[in-house]
Design a protein around this motif. Structure first.
Motif: not given
Length: 418
Positions: A155-159, A332-336, A322-327, A60-67
């Motif tokens: 993200t809205s992917y919640r457990t 949402y678009l997800t790095p593999p 793998r990218e397609e599966k995770l997405t 996690y990086k506060a100034d990063g683009s990853r969610k």
């Protein structure tokens, strides 16, 4: 990066093994104040302050683009340590990077988590305030989730995970508020509550409504199914009609019923734990539940990445699949893969002398994590190994512009002076 240490690790471990090893080596947290940063918010809905604990992933990086996906845990003050233990052991190859949020229910747990109001329970007057689950759900939906989303990259992917009354609450969230969460773990849920009122309601909805895209794991502690009769077992408990076994029978009835309702699209599994009591079952349930919910996340064909004979074209196909599966699963678009995994692959193939593969993996790190100074720094080392000083300087310049760190400026000056 500690290049030489990474090179040694990369040569010794497989693609999947590297990732899992890194996950475990980075686990430095011990107790609640360390595994979850304490926070609190005032709830207008509940008219009280509510404690929460937040654990951010290593990446996690506060100034990063990853969610990141988020796991919400009821009874956080009691159960958060178990969740963090499971997460830290299985993060990487088995579980994705996620934000963990523990919610306190110490103020009035029965009120918060029970789904209907009762005046008697098990033949006696019930004086505890109860039946406030809908109100507590409103707190989660309108105050807690927006608060977490405003402070962290989510993200809205919640457990949602809950135990006992919390398990009852979790199933209620699935049945009556399915828009809030994607995944659910109901640990020894109190489905006997209010003469099985929620159980009956759930059966009707599971027959008539769609739960496609949702996943539920249910557990049952089976060490002591009947408090006064040790002869009651999983094999014969459904034949018992006493109040003592209503708790277990409700869970079994619910679970068996779901398994007959394939048409609703719910991904479901349940498990009994014959060696666990009600108080000990949360830990193994969280482990098995999370592994079930994320069974699709595990890396396939890891040995192909560590095998130097695997053609680059095949590796790129695996990465894309793998990218397609995770997405598809996350929505949402997800790095593999994690950025560091791409970097490690790049260094590993460089050590093997397979420079095309090395470049491809460093390039994917930049593609999926364009704001990472480290990704550009790693690519600069590839160019240095190729005696391409001009492009090495270009990559280091990008790294310096992103981070402002003097170390990159110093590397640039050194290359220019040589």
């Amino acid at each position: 990066m500690k290049k030489y240490m990474i090179l040694i690790i990369a040569m010794l471990l497989s693609w999947a093994g590297i990732y899992q090893s890194e996950a475990q080596s980075k686990s430095k947290r011990n107790y609640l104040v360390e595994i979850g940063k304490p926070d609190k918010l005032y709830s207008k809905i509940l008219d009280e302050k509510r404690d929460i604990w937040v654990n951010l992933p290593e990446s996690y990086k506060a100034d990063g683009s990853r969610k990141y996906p988020v796991v919400y845990l009821l009874d956080g003050s009691v159960q958060f340590n178990s969740l963090a233990t499971v997460y830290n052991n299985y993060w990487g190859n088995y579980l994705p990077d996620m934000i963990l949020v523990g919610i306190s229910n110490q103020t009035n747990r029965t009120r918060d988590l029970t789904t209907s109001k009762v005046e008697t329970r098990r033949g006696a007057v019930y004086n505890n305030e109860n039946g406030g689950a809908e109100n507590f759900t409103q707190f989660i939906e309108k105050e807690l989730i927006p608060y977490v989303d405003s402070k962290f990259a989510t993200t809205s992917y919640r457990t949602l995970i809950g135990h006992s009354f919390g398990g009852l609450f979790t199933i209620n969230a699935l049945i009556n508020h399915p828009h809030l969460f994607v995944n659910y773990i109901a640990i020894d849920p109190s489905l006997d509550w209010d003469n099985q009122k929620l159980l009956k309601q759930a059966k009707a909805k599971l027959q008539s409504e769609s739960f496609k895209g949702k996943s539920l794991f249910v557990s049952l502690s089976a060490e002591q199914l009947h408090m006064q009769n040790a002869e009651i077992t999983l094999e014969n408990v459904m034949q018992d009609t006493t109040e003592f076994t209503l708790f277990a029978r409700s869970i079994i009835d619910f679970s068996n019923f779901i398994e007959t309702q394939k048409q609703n699209g719910l991904s479901f599994a349940w498990k009994s734990y014959p060696n666990d009591l009600h108080g000990t079952v949360p830990l193994p349930s969280m482990r098995d539940g999370l592994l079930f919910l994320f069974d699709w996340y595990q890396l396939e064909s890891g040995q192909m990445f560590s095998n130097p004979e695997t053609p680059l074209a095949e590796l790129l196909v695996l990465v894309k699949k793998r990218e397609e599966k995770l997405t598809q699963h996350f929505g949402y678009l997800t790095p593999p893969a994690d950025e560091e995994l791409f970097n490690m692959g790049g260094y590993m193939y460089m050590q093997f002398g397979q420079m095309k593969k090395s470049y491809a993996f460093f390039n994917m790190a930049i593609k999926y994590y364009p704001k990472s100074a480290n990704a550009h720094d790693s690519m600069s080392e590839y160019y240095i190994a190729q005696n391409d000083v001009e492009n090495a300087i270009k990559e280091l310049t990008i790294a310096y512009e992103i981070s402002g760190r003097d170390m990159y400026k110093q590397k640039i000056d050194k290359l220019k002076s040589e």
